[in-house]
Design an enzyme around this catalytic site. Structure first.
Site, PDB file in Angstrom:
ATOM      1  N   TYR A 154       0.854  -1.200   0.000  1.00  0.00           N
ATOM      2  CA  TYR A 154       0.000   0.000   0.000  1.00  0.00           C
ATOM      3  C   TYR A 154       0.891   1.253   0.000  1.00  0.00           C
ATOM      4  O   TYR A 154       0.769   2.135  -0.852  1.00  0.00           O
ATOM      5  CB  TYR A 154      -0.925  -0.027   1.228  1.00  0.00           C
TER       6      TYR A 154
ATOM      7  N   LYS B 246       1.524   4.173  -2.776  1.00  0.00           N
ATOM      8  CA  LYS B 246       1.146   5.564  -2.459  1.00  0.00           C
ATOM      9  C   LYS B 246       2.324   6.495  -2.781  1.00  0.00           C
ATOM     10  O   LYS B 246       2.124   7.630  -3.205  1.00  0.00           O
ATOM     11  CB  LYS B 246       0.733   5.724  -0.983  1.00  0.00           C
TER      12      LYS B 246
HETATM   13  N1  LIG Z   1      -7.907   6.286   6.325  1.00  0.00           N
HETATM   14  C1  LIG Z   1      -6.710   6.786   6.635  1.00  0.00           C
HETATM   15  O1  LIG Z   1      -6.282   6.772   7.804  1.00  0.00           O
HETATM   16  C2  LIG Z   1      -5.859   7.386   5.570  1.00  0.00           C
HETATM   17  C3  LIG Z   1      -6.243   7.380   4.238  1.00  0.00           C
HETATM   18  N2  LIG Z   1      -5.450   7.974   3.290  1.00  0.00           N
HETATM   19  C4  LIG Z   1      -5.871   8.021   1.896  1.00  0.00           C
HETATM   20  O2  LIG Z   1      -7.128   8.666   1.847  1.00  0.00           O
HETATM   21  C5  LIG Z   1      -7.882   8.214   0.728  1.00  0.00           C
HETATM   22  C6  LIG Z   1      -9.291   7.855   1.163  1.00  0.00           C
HETATM   23  O3  LIG Z   1      -9.207   6.816   2.120  1.00  0.00           O
HETATM   24  P1  LIG Z   1     -10.495   6.305   2.901  1.00  0.00           P
HETATM   25  O4  LIG Z   1     -11.617   7.228   2.699  1.00  0.00           O
HETATM   26  O5  LIG Z   1     -10.022   5.972   4.273  1.00  0.00           O
HETATM   27  O6  LIG Z   1     -10.752   4.916   2.153  1.00  0.00           O
HETATM   28  P2  LIG Z   1     -12.115   4.255   1.642  1.00  0.00           P
HETATM   29  O7  LIG Z   1     -11.774   2.828   1.368  1.00  0.00           O
HETATM   30  O8  LIG Z   1     -13.228   4.539   2.563  1.00  0.00           O
HETATM   31  O9  LIG Z   1     -12.380   5.016   0.270  1.00  0.00           O
HETATM   32  C7  LIG Z   1     -11.723   4.725  -0.913  1.00  0.00           C
HETATM   33  C8  LIG Z   1     -12.718   4.729  -2.053  1.00  0.00           C
HETATM   34  O10 LIG Z   1     -12.018   4.444  -3.265  1.00  0.00           O
HETATM   35  C9  LIG Z   1     -12.858   3.628  -4.061  1.00  0.00           C
HETATM   36  N3  LIG Z   1     -12.052   2.887  -5.032  1.00  0.00           N
HETATM   37  C10 LIG Z   1     -11.149   1.923  -4.762  1.00  0.00           C
HETATM   38  N4  LIG Z   1     -10.656   1.426  -5.910  1.00  0.00           N
HETATM   39  C11 LIG Z   1     -11.264   2.098  -6.918  1.00  0.00           C
HETATM   40  C12 LIG Z   1     -11.182   2.022  -8.346  1.00  0.00           C
HETATM   41  N5  LIG Z   1     -10.389   1.128  -8.954  1.00  0.00           N
HETATM   42  N6  LIG Z   1     -11.929   2.868  -9.086  1.00  0.00           N
HETATM   43  C13 LIG Z   1     -12.771   3.757  -8.468  1.00  0.00           C
HETATM   44  N7  LIG Z   1     -12.895   3.862  -7.134  1.00  0.00           N
HETATM   45  C14 LIG Z   1     -12.150   3.041  -6.373  1.00  0.00           C
HETATM   46  C15 LIG Z   1     -13.544   2.710  -3.076  1.00  0.00           C
HETATM   47  O11 LIG Z   1     -14.723   2.125  -3.616  1.00  0.00           O
HETATM   48  C16 LIG Z   1     -13.809   3.662  -1.920  1.00  0.00           C
HETATM   49  O12 LIG Z   1     -15.093   4.226  -2.014  1.00  0.00           O
HETATM   50  C17 LIG Z   1      -7.075   7.068   0.129  1.00  0.00           C
HETATM   51  O13 LIG Z   1      -6.347   7.541  -0.971  1.00  0.00           O
HETATM   52  C18 LIG Z   1      -6.118   6.677   1.235  1.00  0.00           C
HETATM   53  O14 LIG Z   1      -4.918   6.141   0.714  1.00  0.00           O
HETATM   54  C19 LIG Z   1      -4.286   8.618   3.632  1.00  0.00           C
HETATM   55  C20 LIG Z   1      -3.878   8.655   4.927  1.00  0.00           C
HETATM   56  C21 LIG Z   1      -4.599   8.031   5.999  1.00  0.00           C
HETATM   57  C1  LIG Z   2      -5.250  -3.728  16.567  1.00  0.00           C
HETATM   58  C2  LIG Z   2      -4.664  -2.449  17.113  1.00  0.00           C
HETATM   59  C3  LIG Z   2      -3.225  -2.614  17.517  1.00  0.00           C
HETATM   60  C4  LIG Z   2      -4.755  -1.283  16.178  1.00  0.00           C
HETATM   61  C5  LIG Z   2      -6.174  -0.898  15.759  1.00  0.00           C
HETATM   62  C6  LIG Z   2      -6.183   0.420  15.040  1.00  0.00           C
HETATM   63  C7  LIG Z   2      -5.581   0.357  13.644  1.00  0.00           C
HETATM   64  C8  LIG Z   2      -6.541  -0.395  12.755  1.00  0.00           C
HETATM   65  C9  LIG Z   2      -5.301   1.793  13.138  1.00  0.00           C
HETATM   66  C10 LIG Z   2      -4.281   2.518  14.013  1.00  0.00           C
HETATM   67  C11 LIG Z   2      -3.471   3.434  13.100  1.00  0.00           C
HETATM   68  C12 LIG Z   2      -4.235   3.410  11.796  1.00  0.00           C
HETATM   69  C13 LIG Z   2      -3.602   3.863  10.541  1.00  0.00           C
HETATM   70  C14 LIG Z   2      -4.031   3.357   9.310  1.00  0.00           C
HETATM   71  C15 LIG Z   2      -5.066   2.281   9.253  1.00  0.00           C
HETATM   72  C16 LIG Z   2      -5.737   1.945  10.585  1.00  0.00           C
HETATM   73  C17 LIG Z   2      -4.728   1.948  11.720  1.00  0.00           C
HETATM   74  C18 LIG Z   2      -3.627   0.933  11.473  1.00  0.00           C
HETATM   75  C19 LIG Z   2      -3.366   3.761   8.003  1.00  0.00           C
HETATM   76  C20 LIG Z   2      -2.414   2.622   7.631  1.00  0.00           C
HETATM   77  C21 LIG Z   2      -4.390   3.945   6.874  1.00  0.00           C
HETATM   78  C22 LIG Z   2      -3.765   4.349   5.577  1.00  0.00           C
HETATM   79  C23 LIG Z   2      -2.655   5.323   5.655  1.00  0.00           C
HETATM   80  O1  LIG Z   2      -2.339   5.947   4.684  1.00  0.00           O
HETATM   81  C24 LIG Z   2      -1.880   5.451   6.908  1.00  0.00           C
HETATM   82  C25 LIG Z   2      -2.669   5.129   8.146  1.00  0.00           C
HETATM   83  C26 LIG Z   2      -1.804   5.195   9.390  1.00  0.00           C
HETATM   84  C27 LIG Z   2      -2.590   4.949  10.643  1.00  0.00           C
END
Ligand SMILES: NC(=O)C1=CN([C@@H]2O[C@H](COP(=O)(O)OP(=O)(O)OC[C@H]3O[C@@H](n4cnc5c(N)ncnc54)[C@H](O)[C@@H]3O)[C@@H](O)[C@H]2O)C=CC1
Ligand SMILES: CC(C)CCC[C@@H](C)[C@H]1CC[C@H]2C3=C(CC[C@]12C)[C@@]1(C)CCC(=O)C[C@@H]1CC3
Length: 345
Positions: A144, A148
């Site tokens: 992943y 990215k």
């Molecule tokens: N959740 C987190 O803690 C973090 C997320 N990000 C980034 O933020 C962005 C959004 O993440 P979330 O909202 O958490 O994830 P999410 O999984 O809720 O949303 C991602 C969306 O992308 C869509 N998708 C996936 N593959 C696709 C494709 N081939 N064509 C069209 N749509 C597609 C999915 O259906 C989904 O609705 C991502 O780029 C992720 O890498 C960055 C840092 C932290």
């Molecule tokens: C089972 C426990 C030790 C941890 C439960 C919480 C975790 C699922 C989350 C804590 C930090 C989070 C995190 C992400 C996903 C969910 C956690 C691991 C990311 C990897 C999501 C995508 C990113 O780009 C970075 C995020 C960093 C923090």
């Protein structure tokens, strides 16, 4: 000669708009008077003012249809890190992002805002107050993260003031909030299975967790400041809550808020990391026979046992960013939003 009609600057598309962050972004854009097209492989809701285009972002023709007359694109689609599917990450995050860039250019899109991740510099060891000029991870901790990094490089390299195509990348960290399918649900599932009793390491490691509305705020500021004469073109920006917290204090506050006991017993970091690595290897080797997904992956253990917090001074200076919701309020609002995940005992 046919004249090209300049699309309205209030017309935008959100690729990945059915997801957790994407939907929050769509809602805020509507509040701010934008008309929004969502492009996603699935449609997860309906909202007045939103046009849905269902398709895979690797499919250029499908994308071109969604980007017609759009001037601003947010790209926040990615496969979930939990899928741990190398081929899928490469196809969607690398080839798919190339398709997004080409489609934007062909459609006359002027601004592209990418949701990257602060993890692009994370190698599993401490990052304290990391700035954007830290080098990309040479040994990314999972596929992943590896994809990215490539995705961010592609988008930032595509920025071309001469051609009028401007790009910027937002690097959030640890996004949480209502409707998050990942952090709180995984935490609660782990607690319900009786596995949240242990603190990995000494429990003092500081981490950024960022409320989803702050991440949205950062994206919109970047989009609205992305002009040929602004310093933000082609640059990455950390967006956090700017309140690093001990990883285990954050987890404990969420768990206690939902009625679960906080973790209490300590386990050495290297022991848990070694076990997670072994389990991951086993899951790969045995995948032709049985399929199992370990909860404690090496990535999660590294995230739970190291410092990883980031400086967002550049976003404050160039974007005028300050978090709009404090960590305390954000945790309270998040806990309230999951009544179905409360401890029933
Ligand atoms: N959740 C987190 O803690 C973090 C997320 N990000 C980034 O933020 C962005 C959004 O993440 P979330 O909202 O958490 O994830 P999410 O999984 O809720 O949303 C991602 C969306 O992308 C869509 N998708 C996936 N593959 C696709 C494709 N081939 N064509 C069209 N749509 C597609 C999915 O259906 C989904 O609705 C991502 O780029 C992720 O890498 C960055 C840092 C932290
Ligand atoms: C089972 C426990 C030790 C941890 C439960 C919480 C975790 C699922 C989350 C804590 C930090 C989070 C995190 C992400 C996903 C969910 C956690 C691991 C990311 C990897 C999501 C995508 C990113 O780009 C970075 C995020 C960093 C923090």
């Amino acid at each position: 000669m046919a004249t090209r009609v300049r699309p309205s600057s209030k017309r935008c598309a959100v690729i990945g708009g059915s997801g957790f962050l994407g939907r929050h972004l769509v809602e805020k854009l509507l509040d701010r008077g934008y008309s929004v097209s969502v492009f996603d492989i699935r449609q997860s809701y309906e909202l007045p003012g939103v046009t849905f285009y269902q398709g895979d972002l690797c499919d250029k023709q499908a994308l071109l249809a969604a980007l017609k007359d759009v001037s601003l694109v947010f790209h926040c689609a990615s496969p979930s890190p939990a899928s741990d599917d190398r081929a899928l990450f490469e196809r969607v995050n690398i080839q798919g992002t190339q398709t997004v860039i080409q489609s934007c250019i062909e459609s006359g899109v002027q601004r592209l805002v990418l949701t990257s991740s602060a993890s692009v510099v994370f190698e599993g060891t401490d990052v304290k107050n990391g700035r954007e000029d830290l080098p990309y991870a040479k040994k990314p901790i999972d596929y992943y993260t590896k994809t990215k990094i490539e995705q961010e490089k592609l988008v930032l390299k595509a920025c071309d003031k001469q051609k009028g195509f401007l790009t910027v990348a937002i690097r959030p960290h640890g996004i949480f909030g209502p409707r998050d399918p990942q952090l709180v649900p995984i935490l609660v599932d782990t607690a319900r299975r009786g596995k949240m009793k242990f603190i990995i390491g000494d429990g003092t490691n500081l981490v950024d967790f960022t409320f989803v509305e702050n991440v949205v705020h950062g994206h919109i500021l970047a989009a609205e400041r992305l002009r040929a004469d602004s310093p933000i073109c082609g640059k990455p920006y950390h967006i956090t809550n700017d309140e690093p917290i001990r990883f285990w204090d954050f987890m404990s506050q969420v768990l206690v808020g939902l009625g679960y006991p906080p973790p209490r017993y300590h386990l050495p970091y290297s022991l848990v990391y070694g076990l997670a690595l072994l389990l991951w290897l086993l899951s790969v080797l045995l995948s032709p026979l049985i399929s199992f997904k370990p909860t404690f992956t090496p990535m999660r253990v590294a995230l739970a046992g190291t410092h990883h917090y980031y400086n967002c001074k550049r976003a404050k200076e160039d974007l005028g960013y300050t978090p709009v919701v404090s960590l305390k309020d954000a945790i309270a609002r998040t806990v309230e939003s999951y009544p179905h995940l409360r401890c029933e005992a």
